[in-house]
Design a protein around this motif. Structure first.
Motif, mmCIF file in Angstrom:
data_model
loop_
_atom_site.group_PDB
_atom_site.id
_atom_site.type_symbol
_atom_site.label_atom_id
_atom_site.label_comp_id
_atom_site.label_asym_id
_atom_site.label_seq_id
_atom_site.Cartn_x
_atom_site.Cartn_y
_atom_site.Cartn_z
ATOM 1 N N ILE A 105 18.236 0.948 23.704
ATOM 2 C CA ILE A 105 18.771 1.629 22.512
ATOM 3 C C ILE A 105 19.052 3.093 22.841
ATOM 4 O O ILE A 105 20.117 3.626 22.514
ATOM 5 C CB ILE A 105 17.787 1.529 21.329
ATOM 6 N N GLN A 147 22.948 -2.049 19.006
ATOM 7 C CA GLN A 147 22.502 -2.700 17.775
ATOM 8 C C GLN A 147 21.775 -4.011 18.076
ATOM 9 O O GLN A 147 20.773 -4.345 17.419
ATOM 10 C CB GLN A 147 23.692 -2.961 16.856
ATOM 11 N N VAL A 205 18.382 -3.128 18.986
ATOM 12 C CA VAL A 205 17.651 -2.702 17.782
ATOM 13 C C VAL A 205 17.001 -3.924 17.129
ATOM 14 O O VAL A 205 15.810 -3.906 16.775
ATOM 15 C CB VAL A 205 18.583 -1.993 16.779
ATOM 16 N N HIS A 206 17.781 -4.988 16.970
ATOM 17 C CA HIS A 206 17.254 -6.215 16.346
ATOM 18 C C HIS A 206 16.111 -6.809 17.175
ATOM 19 O O HIS A 206 15.110 -7.273 16.631
ATOM 20 C CB HIS A 206 18.378 -7.239 16.177
ATOM 21 N N LYS A 254 12.966 -4.638 16.775
ATOM 22 C CA LYS A 254 12.369 -4.778 15.439
ATOM 23 C C LYS A 254 11.633 -6.103 15.268
ATOM 24 O O LYS A 254 10.781 -6.219 14.382
ATOM 25 C CB LYS A 254 13.452 -4.635 14.373
ATOM 26 N N VAL A 274 14.645 2.309 13.455
ATOM 27 C CA VAL A 274 15.665 2.337 12.397
ATOM 28 C C VAL A 274 16.423 3.673 12.415
ATOM 29 O O VAL A 274 17.636 3.709 12.193
ATOM 30 C CB VAL A 274 15.025 2.083 11.015
ATOM 31 N N ASP A 276 17.048 5.403 15.070
ATOM 32 C CA ASP A 276 17.995 5.264 16.188
ATOM 33 C C ASP A 276 19.191 4.411 15.774
ATOM 34 O O ASP A 276 20.327 4.691 16.167
ATOM 35 C CB ASP A 276 17.296 4.633 17.397
ATOM 36 N N HIS A 277 18.932 3.361 14.976
ATOM 37 C CA HIS A 277 20.021 2.519 14.467
ATOM 38 C C HIS A 277 20.958 3.352 13.600
ATOM 39 O O HIS A 277 22.191 3.276 13.707
ATOM 40 C CB HIS A 277 19.429 1.358 13.667
ATOM 41 N N SER A 278 20.367 4.178 12.744
ATOM 42 C CA SER A 278 21.155 5.070 11.900
ATOM 43 C C SER A 278 21.979 6.034 12.751
ATOM 44 O O SER A 278 23.153 6.294 12.471
ATOM 45 C CB SER A 278 20.219 5.862 10.968
ATOM 46 N N LEU A 331 23.063 5.524 15.735
ATOM 47 C CA LEU A 331 24.165 4.764 16.344
ATOM 48 C C LEU A 331 25.344 4.670 15.387
ATOM 49 O O LEU A 331 26.502 4.860 15.788
ATOM 50 C CB LEU A 331 23.680 3.358 16.732
ATOM 51 N N ARG A 359 23.831 3.543 6.726
ATOM 52 C CA ARG A 359 22.681 4.376 7.099
ATOM 53 C C ARG A 359 21.757 4.587 5.896
ATOM 54 O O ARG A 359 20.527 4.477 6.008
ATOM 55 C CB ARG A 359 23.159 5.721 7.639
#
Length: 503
Positions: A196, A281, A284-285, A288, A304, A306-308, A310, A331
Motif C-alpha cells: 500500500i 486498493q 488495502v482489502h 483489512k 483506511v 492510506d486508502h483515503s 490513494l 473518502r
C-alpha cells in the motif's frame, strides 16, 4: 572478550565466529558499536566483497571448520560441507553488520548489507520464508524513502514469492496451532501494508512532479515528462536491474512475473494512475482482512487513511470535477463512520487526524463545487445549497479539531505546540475563507459572515506578531491573511452603506 589478533589465521572460519560474537556483544544501544564496526570493516571490506575472495590464502579451497581440529581424519568434512558452513557464517556476519550500521544510523550502509544478506540467504537456501519475506518488505520501505521504486517493487515482489513458500515448508511440529496460523496471517497483512505504501508513494511522487503552483495538474509539464520518460527509464533499468535481482533463474522468473502487475514508473495520466491505485486498493482489502477495527483499532484506521490518501491522489489526475468530487465523497464515506465510533478520550491523536482530514476533504469538495458553479451562467438553488452545506461541514470539523486543542477550561492555548502549530493555523485560515464562500441573499447574514471571516484572519496575523517563530510554518497563509485583514473592513463598509437605506 575474544581478541582477533590472537586467532589462528590458518582457519578463516575461526576468525568469523569470534567476529560474530563481537558484533553481537557490541551492537546493543549502550555498546561501543563503532568498535564492532572497525573490527568488521577491517576483516570484510565491503558488502560487495565476494566470499570466495577470502579463500585465496587456501588456494581457492574452503577453510577448515573449527570443529575439525577435534575430529579424526576419516570424520573430517568434505569441501562441499566446509563451503556450506563457511558461507553460512559469512552471511551471518553480514547480517550482524547490517544491525551495527543501523544502530549507528548509517541507514544506507545498513540497507546495502541487508540486501546482500537477503541475496545470499536465497543463494544458499539459508532462510525461513516468512522471516525472509518480512525483511525484504521492510527493506522495500527504505528504498521508498530514496524514491528507488524499481528496487522497492523488486523487494516486495520477492517478499510475495518467498512468503508463498511458507505453506510448503513443513513446521517442526506436524500440527500447526491456531496461533501459528494467526501469526502467518498477520505477517501477510504486514507485507500487504508495505505494498500500500509503495503504491501511495509512487502516486504522490508523480503528483509532486506534475503539479503547478496552485496544486493542479500542469499539462505542459505532463507532455514534457512523457517525452523524456521512455528513453531515461530504459537506460536506468538496464544498469540498476543487475544490482538488485534476488534468487536463481527460476525464482527470478516468478519475482519478475509478480513485478509486472504494477509499474515502478511514476504515472503521468489518469489511466496509468488508476492502474497503480487499483493494486494499492487490492492490498488495502487484504490488509483489512486481518487488521479489523474490532481488535486492531489503530492499525485499521491507518490502513483506511492510506486508502483515503490513494483516492485523494487519484483525484488529482481526474480532469472531470464531478467525478473528482465523487472520489472525495468516497473518502468521507470511509472516514466519517470510523470517527463517529472513536472515543477521543482514548484516541485523541487519531481523532484529531480524522477531524482534520474530514475537514480538508469537505473543503476540497466545496472548492470543486464552486468551480463547477462558476461554469454556469446562473447558479441554481441546488448548487448554492450544496456549496453552503459542504462549507458548513468543513467548518464543523475544523472547529472540532481546534476545540480538541483547548485545555479542560475550554481556553484556547496562547502558544501552540510545534506539532499542532501549522494544522491549527491552516484550520483558522480555511475557516476564514469558508465563511467568505458562503452564499446568501440576506445582506445582514453576509455582513456577519464577513465579520467572522475577518476575526479568523486577524487571529493569524496577531498570533504571528506575538510569536514571530511561527511565521516560517505558515508564510503563504499569513501573507493572504494580512491582505484580507486590510481589504475586508473596506468591503464591509461598502456593504453597510448599501444596506443602510433599508435598515
Amino acid at each position: 572478550m575474544v581478541c582477533l589478533e590472537n586467532v589462528d589465521t590458518n582457519s578463516l572460519l575461526q576468525k568469523f565466529l569470534p567476529l560474530d560474537i563481537i558484533l553481537l556483544a557490541w551492537q546493543g544501544p549502550c555498546g561501543p558499536t563503532n568498535k564492532a564496526l572497525s573490527f568488521a570493516s577491517g576483516d570484510l571490506g565491503s558488502s560487495s566483497s565476494s566470499s570466495t575472495e577470502l579463500w585465496r590464502p587456501w588456494n581457492g579451497n574452503p577453510p577448515l571448520d573449527p570443529n575439525e581440529h577435534f575430529m579424526a581424519e576419516e570424520e573430517k568434512l568434505t569441501d562441499q560441507e566446509r563451503s556450506k558452513r563457511f558461507e553460512k557464517a559469512y552471511t551471518h556476519t553480514l547480517y550482524y553488520l547490517a544491525q551495527v550500521y543501523q544502530h549507528l544510523e548509517m541507514i544506507e550502509k545498513a540497507a546495502q548489507y541487508c540486501h546482500t544478506t537477503l541475496k545470499r540467504q536465497l543463494e544458499y537456501s539459508g532462510y525461513y520464508p516468512v522471516e525472509w519475506a518480512l525483511n525484504a518488505a521492510t527493506l522495500s520501505q527504505y528504498y521508498l524513502t530514496k524514491q528507488c521504486f524499481m528496487e522497492s517493487r523488486h523487494c516486495l515482489a520477492a517478499a510475495n514469492v518467498i512468503f508463498s513458500q511458507a505453506g510448503q515448508v513443513p513446521s517442526s511440529e506436524d500440527n500447526e496451532t491456531e496461533q501459528d496460523q494467526k501469526d502467518l496471517q498477520q505477517r501477510k497483512a504486514e507485507i500487504a501494508r508495505c505494498w500500500i505504501k509503495y503504491c501511495l508513494t509512487l502516486l504522490q511522487s508523480a503528483r509532486k512532479s506534475l503539479e503547478d503552483n496552485i496544486g493542479e495538474l500542469d499539462p505542459d509539464r505532463q507532455s514534457e515528462l512523457k517525452a523524456q520518460r521512455k528513453k531515461e527509464e530504459d537506460e536506468k533499468e538496464k544498469v540498476r536491474k543487475k544490482a538488485v535481482l534476488f534468487g536463481t533463474s527460476d525464482l527470478c522468473d516468478s519475482i519478475l512475473a509478480t513485478e509486472e502487475k504494477v509499474s515502478c514508473i511514476c504515472p503521468l495520466d489518469f489511466q496509468e494512475a488508476r492502474e497503480v491505485f487499483l493494486v494499492g486498493q487490492n492490498y488495502v482489502h487484504k490488509a483489512k482482512e486481518f487488521f479489523q477495527f474490532d481488535g486492531y483499532v489503530t492499525d485499521h484506521i491507518e490502513i483506511v487513511q492510506d486508502h483515503s490518501a490513494l483516492f485523494k491522489v487519484l483525484a488529482f489526475f481526474e480532469e472531470d470535477y464531478e467525478r473528482r468530487c465523487k472520489m472525495h465523497k468516497r473518502r468521507i464515506d470511509m472516514l466519517e463512520p470510523m470517527y463517529m465510533d472513536l472515543n477521543p478520550q482514548y484516541y485523541l491523536l487519531i481523532s484529531r487526524q480524522l477531524q482534520f482530514e474530514l475537514a480538508d476533504t469537505y473543503y476540497e469538495m466545496m472548492d470543486l463545487k464552486v468551480a463547477i458553479g462558476n461554469r454556469l451562467e446562473v447558479l441554481d438553488s441546488h448548487t448554492i445549497k450544496k456549496i453552503n452545506s459542504l462549507a458548513q461541514l468543513a467548518v464543523k470539523y475544523y472547529e472540532l479539531f481546534l476545540d480538541s486543542l483547548r485545555n479542560p477550561d475550554k481556553i484556547f492555548p496562547e502558544k501552540l505546540e510545534e506539532d499542532v502549530l501549522r494544522p491549527a493555523m491552516v484550520a483558522k485560515f480555511h475557516i476564514a475563507r469558508l465563511y467568505g464562500k458562503l452564499i446568501t441573499s440576506d445582506g445582514k447574514k453576509q455582513l456577519e459572515n464577513m465579520q467572522t471571516s475577518l476575526e479568523y484572519y486577524t487571529f493569524l496575523v496577531d498570533y504571528c506578531e506575538k510569536h514571530p517563530e511561527a511565521v516560517q510554518a505558515i508564510e503563504t497563509e499569513l501573507e493572504l491573511s494580512t491582505e484580507m485583514v486590510g481589504l475586508l473592513p473596506t468591503r464591509m463598509e461598502r456593504l453597510k452603506a448599501k444596506l443602510s437605506p433599508f435598515s
